[in-house]
Scaffold this motif. Structure first.
Motif, PDB file in Angstrom:
ATOM      1  N   ILE A 184     -17.546  -2.036   4.937  1.00  0.00           N
ATOM      2  CA  ILE A 184     -16.891  -1.700   6.201  1.00  0.00           C
ATOM      3  C   ILE A 184     -15.385  -1.768   6.018  1.00  0.00           C
ATOM      4  N   ALA A 185     -14.661  -0.973   6.812  1.00  0.00           N
ATOM      5  CA  ALA A 185     -13.196  -0.942   6.770  1.00  0.00           C
ATOM      6  C   ALA A 185     -12.674  -0.699   8.174  1.00  0.00           C
ATOM      7  N   PRO A 186     -11.468  -1.207   8.488  1.00  0.00           N
ATOM      8  CA  PRO A 186     -10.887  -0.977   9.820  1.00  0.00           C
ATOM      9  C   PRO A 186      -9.895   0.179   9.794  1.00  0.00           C
ATOM     10  N   MET A 187      -9.853   0.951  10.885  1.00  0.00           N
ATOM     11  CA  MET A 187      -8.824   1.973  11.047  1.00  0.00           C
ATOM     12  C   MET A 187      -8.396   2.031  12.511  1.00  0.00           C
ATOM     13  N   HIS A 188      -7.100   2.196  12.733  1.00  0.00           N
ATOM     14  CA  HIS A 188      -6.598   2.474  14.074  1.00  0.00           C
ATOM     15  C   HIS A 188      -6.959   3.907  14.449  1.00  0.00           C
ATOM     16  N   GLN A 189      -7.187   4.148  15.725  1.00  0.00           N
ATOM     17  CA  GLN A 189      -7.417   5.526  16.171  1.00  0.00           C
ATOM     18  C   GLN A 189      -6.217   6.392  15.809  1.00  0.00           C
ATOM     19  N   ALA A 190      -6.500   7.570  15.273  1.00  0.00           N
ATOM     20  CA  ALA A 190      -5.496   8.550  14.837  1.00  0.00           C
ATOM     21  C   ALA A 190      -4.719   8.099  13.600  1.00  0.00           C
ATOM     22  N   GLU A 191      -5.181   7.051  12.930  1.00  0.00           N
ATOM     23  CA  GLU A 191      -4.578   6.656  11.656  1.00  0.00           C
ATOM     24  C   GLU A 191      -5.139   7.540  10.543  1.00  0.00           C
ATOM     25  N   ALA A 192      -4.344   7.762   9.523  1.00  0.00           N
ATOM     26  CA  ALA A 192      -4.749   8.609   8.406  1.00  0.00           C
ATOM     27  C   ALA A 192      -5.000   7.778   7.151  1.00  0.00           C
ATOM     28  N   LEU A 193      -5.760   8.369   6.233  1.00  0.00           N
ATOM     29  CA  LEU A 193      -6.003   7.727   4.934  1.00  0.00           C
ATOM     30  C   LEU A 193      -6.014   8.788   3.850  1.00  0.00           C
ATOM     31  N   TRP A 194      -5.810   8.327   2.609  1.00  0.00           N
ATOM     32  CA  TRP A 194      -6.148   9.162   1.467  1.00  0.00           C
ATOM     33  C   TRP A 194      -6.950   8.358   0.461  1.00  0.00           C
ATOM     34  N   ILE A 195      -7.807   9.075  -0.271  1.00  0.00           N
ATOM     35  CA  ILE A 195      -8.726   8.456  -1.223  1.00  0.00           C
ATOM     36  C   ILE A 195      -8.073   8.449  -2.591  1.00  0.00           C
ATOM     37  N   ASP A 196      -8.007   7.278  -3.189  1.00  0.00           N
ATOM     38  CA  ASP A 196      -7.332   7.067  -4.467  1.00  0.00           C
ATOM     39  C   ASP A 196      -8.378   6.894  -5.569  1.00  0.00           C
ATOM     40  N   PHE A 197      -8.412   7.818  -6.525  1.00  0.00           N
ATOM     41  CA  PHE A 197      -9.360   7.752  -7.634  1.00  0.00           C
ATOM     42  C   PHE A 197      -8.662   7.218  -8.884  1.00  0.00           C
ATOM     43  N   ALA A 198      -9.355   6.392  -9.649  1.00  0.00           N
ATOM     44  CA  ALA A 198      -8.825   5.916 -10.918  1.00  0.00           C
ATOM     45  C   ALA A 198      -9.953   5.841 -11.934  1.00  0.00           C
ATOM     46  N   SER A 199      -9.758   6.470 -13.074  1.00  0.00           N
ATOM     47  CA  SER A 199     -10.795   6.453 -14.101  1.00  0.00           C
ATOM     48  C   SER A 199     -10.218   6.922 -15.423  1.00  0.00           C
ATOM     49  N   ASN A 200     -10.628   6.290 -16.503  1.00  0.00           N
ATOM     50  CA  ASN A 200     -10.343   6.777 -17.841  1.00  0.00           C
ATOM     51  C   ASN A 200     -11.549   7.474 -18.441  1.00  0.00           C
ATOM     52  N   TYR A 201     -12.631   7.539 -17.701  1.00  0.00           N
ATOM     53  CA  TYR A 201     -13.874   8.175 -18.132  1.00  0.00           C
ATOM     54  C   TYR A 201     -14.158   9.304 -17.144  1.00  0.00           C
ATOM     55  N   PRO A 202     -14.597  10.464 -17.586  1.00  0.00           N
ATOM     56  CA  PRO A 202     -14.829  11.564 -16.653  1.00  0.00           C
ATOM     57  C   PRO A 202     -16.000  11.301 -15.705  1.00  0.00           C
ATOM     58  N   PHE A 203     -15.800  11.620 -14.433  1.00  0.00           N
ATOM     59  CA  PHE A 203     -16.811  11.471 -13.388  1.00  0.00           C
ATOM     60  C   PHE A 203     -16.803  12.692 -12.486  1.00  0.00           C
ATOM     61  N   ALA A 204     -17.973  12.994 -11.946  1.00  0.00           N
ATOM     62  CA  ALA A 204     -18.085  13.928 -10.836  1.00  0.00           C
ATOM     63  C   ALA A 204     -18.382  13.094  -9.596  1.00  0.00           C
ATOM     64  N   VAL A 205     -17.535  13.204  -8.581  1.00  0.00           N
ATOM     65  CA  VAL A 205     -17.654  12.371  -7.378  1.00  0.00           C
ATOM     66  C   VAL A 205     -17.761  13.258  -6.147  1.00  0.00           C
ATOM     67  N   LYS A 206     -18.828  13.046  -5.393  1.00  0.00           N
ATOM     68  CA  LYS A 206     -19.000  13.755  -4.132  1.00  0.00           C
ATOM     69  C   LYS A 206     -18.440  12.906  -2.999  1.00  0.00           C
ATOM     70  N   VAL A 207     -17.734  13.547  -2.076  1.00  0.00           N
ATOM     71  CA  VAL A 207     -17.107  12.872  -0.937  1.00  0.00           C
ATOM     72  C   VAL A 207     -17.557  13.566   0.335  1.00  0.00           C
ATOM     73  N   ALA A 208     -18.074  12.794   1.279  1.00  0.00           N
ATOM     74  CA  ALA A 208     -18.476  13.358   2.564  1.00  0.00           C
ATOM     75  C   ALA A 208     -17.974  12.471   3.685  1.00  0.00           C
ATOM     76  N   THR A 209     -17.797  13.068   4.854  1.00  0.00           N
ATOM     77  CA  THR A 209     -17.500  12.307   6.069  1.00  0.00           C
ATOM     78  C   THR A 209     -18.544  12.709   7.098  1.00  0.00           C
ATOM     79  N   GLY A 210     -19.219  11.712   7.681  1.00  0.00           N
ATOM     80  CA  GLY A 210     -20.295  12.034   8.619  1.00  0.00           C
ATOM     81  C   GLY A 210     -21.368  12.891   7.997  1.00  0.00           C
ATOM     82  N   LYS A 211     -21.601  12.706   6.699  1.00  0.00           N
ATOM     83  CA  LYS A 211     -22.583  13.468   5.924  1.00  0.00           C
ATOM     84  C   LYS A 211     -22.271  14.969   5.874  1.00  0.00           C
ATOM     85  N   ILE A 212     -20.980  15.307   5.931  1.00  0.00           N
ATOM     86  CA  ILE A 212     -20.512  16.666   5.712  1.00  0.00           C
ATOM     87  C   ILE A 212     -19.565  16.641   4.516  1.00  0.00           C
ATOM     88  N   CYS A 213     -19.834  17.483   3.534  1.00  0.00           N
ATOM     89  CA  CYS A 213     -19.009  17.516   2.323  1.00  0.00           C
ATOM     90  C   CYS A 213     -17.564  17.856   2.666  1.00  0.00           C
TER      91      CYS A 213
END
Length: 330
Positions: free
Chosen positions: A71-100
């Motif tokens: 779980i994480a907290p957010m203020h209404q109308a607050e924004a975020l960005w997703i920060d990826f870090a890896s030295n090994y190749p990955f395929a990562v799927k990202v969805a919000t509300g189960k929508i890609c």
């Protein structure tokens, strides 16, 4: 396996390769104006706190307990960005509300290539929003479910899931070893009286436009070990729910984009070299942004949404992948 460490999710796949691990963090950031202009990348203002959902299960809805995660907290109308870090190749799927977030399609765990519905790490250092056009995203902005703002509601007509969903697949060990041989190792790279049920949970909605590429997969679908994948839900609580659930105060609201720009602090662009970008999603392109939905439904306009001039931009590339926080002047 997934480990929560320093408020970040770490995906580890020792059965695939000793080096197969990646980290996903969630950066607090400035909400850019939703005015039709294309803005550069805003800064990171520090990570959102993450907590194991199971530690607070008795205070959360049964549907959340079944899916688990964090779980994480957010203020209404607050924004975020997703920060990826890896030295090994990955395929990562990202969805919000189960929508890609890349294609606008309904969530499925498998990888799809046409259109590409995943990000490739370490080529993709971050994702700030929904991929609406080639080179353009609409910023992730937190809004309550049930008011019609979220991508989930606009595409499905229902407010059910909210939050974010991830699945990570490592590169097959033999492909990684071959790449290492060719190129060398990858690098650069308090008790409150409120109760949870009093308010709607949070989902993500499309905000202002931003310049950002989502990079095409240079390896091909066969490179990814889809027999070994890990999935995680990130459920979003508003500030009242967070305090009622965890007893902790949430982070203070971030500064406005206007005040940040007025201070002459840096904005960013990322240069991906010869990497190619995906085209973006027609489904996501046609959705109403937070500002447009508020206008159309007669709701209060977003505060601090006026256009402003952006100061000089710092260009980042593969040798310098870190979007430093405003505190560190990036």
């Amino acid at each position: 396996m997934i480990i929560l460490e320093d408020d970040c999710l770490e995906f580890r796949f020792p059965d695939v390769h000793a080096a197969a691990r990646c980290t996903i963090g969630f950066q607090r950031t400035l909400r850019i104006p939703d005015d039709g202009r294309d803005y550069p990348l805003p800064p990171g203002l520090g990570v959102f706190p993450l907590r194991h959902l199971d530690d607070y299960a008795a205070r959360l809805p049964e549907t959340w307990r079944r899916r688990g995660g964090v779980i994480a907290p957010m203020h209404q109308a607050e924004a975020l960005w997703i920060d990826f870090a890896s030295n090994y190749p990955f395929a990562v799927k990202v969805a919000t509300g189960k929508i890609c977030a890349i294609t606008g399609d309904a969530w499925v765990e498998r990888l799809n290539r046409d259109p590409q519905d995943y990000a490739v790490l370490p080529d993709q250092p971050w994702l700030d929003g929904y991929c609406v056009e080639k080179g353009t995203i609409r910023q992730f902005v937190a809004m309550p479910l049930g008011q019609g703002y979220t991508v989930e509601e606009q595409l499905t007509g229902a407010a059910v899931h909210g939050g974010l969903q991830f699945v990570a697949y490592p590169m097959k060990a033999e492909r990684y070893e071959a790449l290492q041989a060719e190129q060398g190792e990858f690098g650069d790279h308090v008790v409150y009286s409120a109760t949870f049920a009093e308010e709607a949970p949070m989902g993500l909605a499309p905000g202002g436009r931003m310049k950002q590429d989502v990079y095409d997969d240079p390896y091909g679908l066969d490179a990814w070990d889809q027999r070994h994948g890990s999935r995680c839900f990130v459920s979003l609580l508003n500030t009242t729910q967070w305090m009622a659930t965890t007893g902790e105060r949430p982070p203070t609201e971030p500064p406005t984009a206007q005040s940040y720009a007025a201070g002459g602090l840096p904005w960013f662009e990322y240069y991906g070299g010869d990497l190619q970008a995906v085209d973006g999603s027609e489904k996501l392109r046609g959705l109403a942004s937070v500002a447009r939905h508020a206008e159309a439904t007669g709701q209060a306009p977003l505060p601090d949404n006026g256009t402003f001039g952006v100061p000089p931009i710092v260009v980042l590339g593969k040798p310098r992948r870190v979007r430093e926080s405003a505190r560190d002047a990036r």
